[in-house]
Each structure stands twice: as structure tokens, then as C-alpha cells.
Design a protein around this motif. Structure first.
Motif, PDB file in Angstrom:
ATOM      1  N   GLY A   9      60.692 -10.854  68.342  1.00 49.28           N
ATOM      2  CA  GLY A   9      59.317 -10.504  68.013  1.00 49.28           C
ATOM      3  C   GLY A   9      58.445 -10.428  69.249  1.00 49.28           C
ATOM      4  N   LEU A  10      57.480  -9.518  69.224  1.00 48.54           N
ATOM      5  CA  LEU A  10      56.617  -9.323  70.388  1.00 48.54           C
ATOM      6  C   LEU A  10      55.720 -10.523  70.642  1.00 48.54           C
ATOM      7  N   ALA A  11      55.275 -11.195  69.576  1.00 44.39           N
ATOM      8  CA  ALA A  11      54.428 -12.375  69.777  1.00 44.39           C
ATOM      9  C   ALA A  11      55.196 -13.448  70.542  1.00 44.39           C
ATOM     10  N   HIS A  12      56.458 -13.648  70.182  1.00 39.04           N
ATOM     11  CA  HIS A  12      57.285 -14.633  70.887  1.00 39.04           C
ATOM     12  C   HIS A  12      57.430 -14.249  72.356  1.00 39.04           C
ATOM     13  N   GLU A  13      57.702 -12.980  72.604  1.00 36.01           N
ATOM     14  CA  GLU A  13      57.891 -12.536  73.991  1.00 36.01           C
ATOM     15  C   GLU A  13      56.606 -12.678  74.804  1.00 36.01           C
ATOM     16  N   LEU A  14      55.462 -12.396  74.181  1.00 37.47           N
ATOM     17  CA  LEU A  14      54.195 -12.542  74.888  1.00 37.47           C
ATOM     18  C   LEU A  14      53.901 -14.014  75.172  1.00 37.47           C
ATOM     19  N   VAL A  15      54.198 -14.880  74.196  1.00 33.11           N
ATOM     20  CA  VAL A  15      54.030 -16.323  74.419  1.00 33.11           C
ATOM     21  C   VAL A  15      54.853 -16.756  75.621  1.00 33.11           C
ATOM     22  N   GLU A  16      56.101 -16.332  75.680  1.00 32.60           N
ATOM     23  CA  GLU A  16      56.979 -16.732  76.775  1.00 32.60           C
ATOM     24  C   GLU A  16      56.454 -16.215  78.123  1.00 32.60           C
ATOM     25  N   ALA A  17      55.923 -14.992  78.122  1.00 32.00           N
ATOM     26  CA  ALA A  17      55.386 -14.422  79.372  1.00 32.00           C
ATOM     27  C   ALA A  17      54.168 -15.202  79.848  1.00 32.00           C
ATOM     28  N   LEU A  18      53.261 -15.499  78.923  1.00 28.12           N
ATOM     29  CA  LEU A  18      52.054 -16.243  79.300  1.00 28.12           C
ATOM     30  C   LEU A  18      52.384 -17.691  79.636  1.00 28.12           C
ATOM     31  N   LYS A  19      53.328 -18.272  78.887  1.00 27.90           N
ATOM     32  CA  LYS A  19      53.733 -19.659  79.164  1.00 27.90           C
ATOM     33  C   LYS A  19      54.323 -19.757  80.574  1.00 27.90           C
ATOM     34  N   ALA A  20      55.107 -18.761  80.958  1.00 27.98           N
ATOM     35  CA  ALA A  20      55.701 -18.777  82.299  1.00 27.98           C
ATOM     36  C   ALA A  20      54.613 -18.756  83.379  1.00 27.98           C
ATOM     37  N   LYS A  21      53.551 -17.995  83.124  1.00 27.92           N
ATOM     38  CA  LYS A  21      52.458 -17.948  84.100  1.00 27.92           C
ATOM     39  C   LYS A  21      51.707 -19.276  84.158  1.00 27.92           C
ATOM     40  N   ILE A  22      51.552 -19.906  82.985  1.00 25.51           N
ATOM     41  CA  ILE A  22      50.829 -21.180  82.935  1.00 25.51           C
ATOM     42  C   ILE A  22      51.654 -22.282  83.589  1.00 25.51           C
ATOM     43  N   LEU A  23      52.920 -22.407  83.170  1.00 25.02           N
ATOM     44  CA  LEU A  23      53.775 -23.465  83.697  1.00 25.02           C
ATOM     45  C   LEU A  23      54.109 -23.243  85.168  1.00 25.02           C
ATOM     46  N   GLY A  24      54.104 -21.971  85.582  1.00 26.96           N
ATOM     47  CA  GLY A  24      54.390 -21.663  86.980  1.00 26.96           C
ATOM     48  C   GLY A  24      53.176 -21.777  87.888  1.00 26.96           C
ATOM     49  N   GLY A  25      52.013 -22.069  87.310  1.00 23.64           N
ATOM     50  CA  GLY A  25      50.813 -22.253  88.114  1.00 23.64           C
ATOM     51  C   GLY A  25      50.080 -20.975  88.446  1.00 23.64           C
ATOM     52  N   GLU A  26      50.561 -19.844  87.927  1.00 25.81           N
ATOM     53  CA  GLU A  26      49.884 -18.576  88.204  1.00 25.81           C
ATOM     54  C   GLU A  26      48.514 -18.537  87.531  1.00 25.81           C
ATOM     55  N   ILE A  27      48.442 -19.131  86.344  1.00 24.77           N
ATOM     56  CA  ILE A  27      47.151 -19.307  85.669  1.00 24.77           C
ATOM     57  C   ILE A  27      46.903 -20.812  85.628  1.00 24.77           C
TER      58      ILE A  27
END
Length: 235
Positions: A11-29
Motif C-alpha cells: 500500500g502507498l500509505a505504508h510506503e510513504l510512512v516508511e519513507a518519512l520514518k526513514a527521514k525522521i529516524l535518520g535525522g534528515e527531519i
């Protein structure tokens, strides 16, 4: 434009969550920063507004962002991993299963009441989808367990309290599946009359949340879980 994995089947919502989570956990955001506006996320990831709102709702439930009306969503400090866990092998006896249902009563009754007070339209739609998945699983007990669990998890998420979601998330579908193994065949999802009763109990919870009736939602959740406990006690 950032490409999401549209072929993964999650699902696209899951994929978007994973993309944003990666930015948050990676310190990009970083914590305290505002997420891009809905329109920006729609353009960057080529998804609909519904997908963006679902993804942000899931990030809220995970305790990664907080949303303020009219201001947007802001990244929170990354929470420490929850120490709570309840592996299936710790539920060894009939008494353990009854205690699990007592635990769920204390947790989910209040979660349902808060969901009636706090749920967004998007979260209500998520509860409705989970209820629909449960109805359609009448002839598939394995899918019924997954849909049953999803329904309870969506109600917890709609409470707006991420601790409820984390606790139910730590239990997983086993909180539905293990009690079923202790029940008489007349209380299994293979039994049409029982499935109809459980569906009606779920519908009563949903309807009270839809009406924003907190006390009715608590009562409906209490009846559903107390009935489950009673059936188990008789089994």
C-alpha cells in the motif's frame, strides 16, 4: 519527485510512512521541524491527499509526529523503544488467557471512549475499513483474526494516545488468536452465528465512535470484551 515502491503490495500509505520514518529516524527531519505540507508531499511522492493523511495518521499513532490544527505536523523526539512485550510463550494456561482479557478490558474500554472524543474523519474511515475487512472474512478464520486485530488497533490509534497503540501493537494478532484456541467450536469463526454476534459487537463500537458518544463506546467495548471473557470462562 521521489519514487515509492508501488510493486511491493503493502500500500502507498505504508510506503510513504516508511519513507518519512526513514527521514525522521535518520535525522534528515529533526525534532521540532515541521513536516512538508500535504500538497508538497503529494507532489514529491505522486500520491493522493488521502494517502498523505493516512501516512501522517500512522506517524502520529507511532508517536513520531504531532499535528496542530491550522499549523501542520511537527516531528517529535524519537521515542525510546517500549520495554513492554508479551511473547506468546508466556501465555501458558487458561488463567493466563483470562488475565489477558482482563488486561484488554482495562485498556481498550478507555481507548474506545477516547476514540469517540478524539477521532478524526480519516481515523473513523480506517476503523470502517477494518470492520469491512472483518465482515468479508466470514469464510476465512485466519483472515478474520487479522481483521479483528486490525479493528482493535485502529480504535486504539483513534484514541490519540500512542501508548494504547504501542501496547496493543506489542501484543499483535496473538491477543485474538490465542483465546480462540481455548474456545468451544461453537465460538469459533467457523460458526456463522458466533461470527454474526462478534460482528454486531464490533459494529456497536464503531457506531458509538462515529456518533462521538464516549460513554456508549466504552460500554460497547466493555460488552464485547466481557462477552469474549465469558465465552472463554465457559469453555
Amino acid at each position: 519527485m521521489t519514487e515509492l515502491d508501488r510493486a511491493a503490495g503493502r500500500g502507498l500509505a505504508h510506503e510513504l510512512v516508511e519513507a518519512l520514518k526513514a527521514k525522521i529516524l535518520g535525522g534528515e527531519i529533526e525534532p521540532g521541524r515541521k513536516l512538508p505540507a500535504e500538497s508538497s508531499l503529494m507532489a514529491e511522492y505522486a500520491v493522493s491527499r488521502t494517502v498523505v493523511r493516512e501516512a501522517i495518521s500512522r506517524l502520529q499513532a507511532a508517536g513520531l509526529v504531532e499535528t496542530f490544527q491550522g499549523r501542520g505536523s511537527f516531528v517529535l523526539a524519537v521515542p525510546e523503544p517500549s520495554p513492554f512485550s508479551l511473547p506468546a510463550d508466556r501465555l501458558r494456561s487458561h488463567r493466563d488467557i483470562l488475565d489477558l482479557l482482563d488486561f484488554r478490558l482495562g485498556l481498550e474500554v478507555e481507548a474506545a471512549g477516547l476514540a469517540a472524543q478524539r477521532r478524526t474523519e480519516h481515523q473513523l474511515k480506517a476503523i470502517e475499513r477494518a470492520l469491512g475487512d472483518f465482515r468479508r472474512a466470514a469464510d476465512n478464520p485466519a483472515q478474520a483474526v487479522e481483521a479483528d486485530y486490525a479493528f482493535h488497533l485502529k480504535v486504539a490509534a483513534a484514541s490519540g494516545n500512542h501508548f494504547f497503540t504501542e501496547l496493543l501493537g506489542s501484543l499483535g494478532p496473538m491477543m485474538i488468536m490465542l483465546p480462540r484456541t481455548r474456545l468451544d467450536a461453537a465460538y469459533s469463526y467457523d460458526d456463522a452465528a458466533h461470527f454474526t454476534r462478534v460482528t454486531l459487537e464490533h459494529e456497536n463500537i464503531h457506531d458509538a465512535i462515529a456518533r462521538a458518544d464516549a460513554e456508549a463506546a466504552r460500554a460497547a467495548a466493555r460488552v464485547h470484551l466481557a462477552n469474549s471473557r465469558h465465552r472463554l470462562q465457559e469453555g
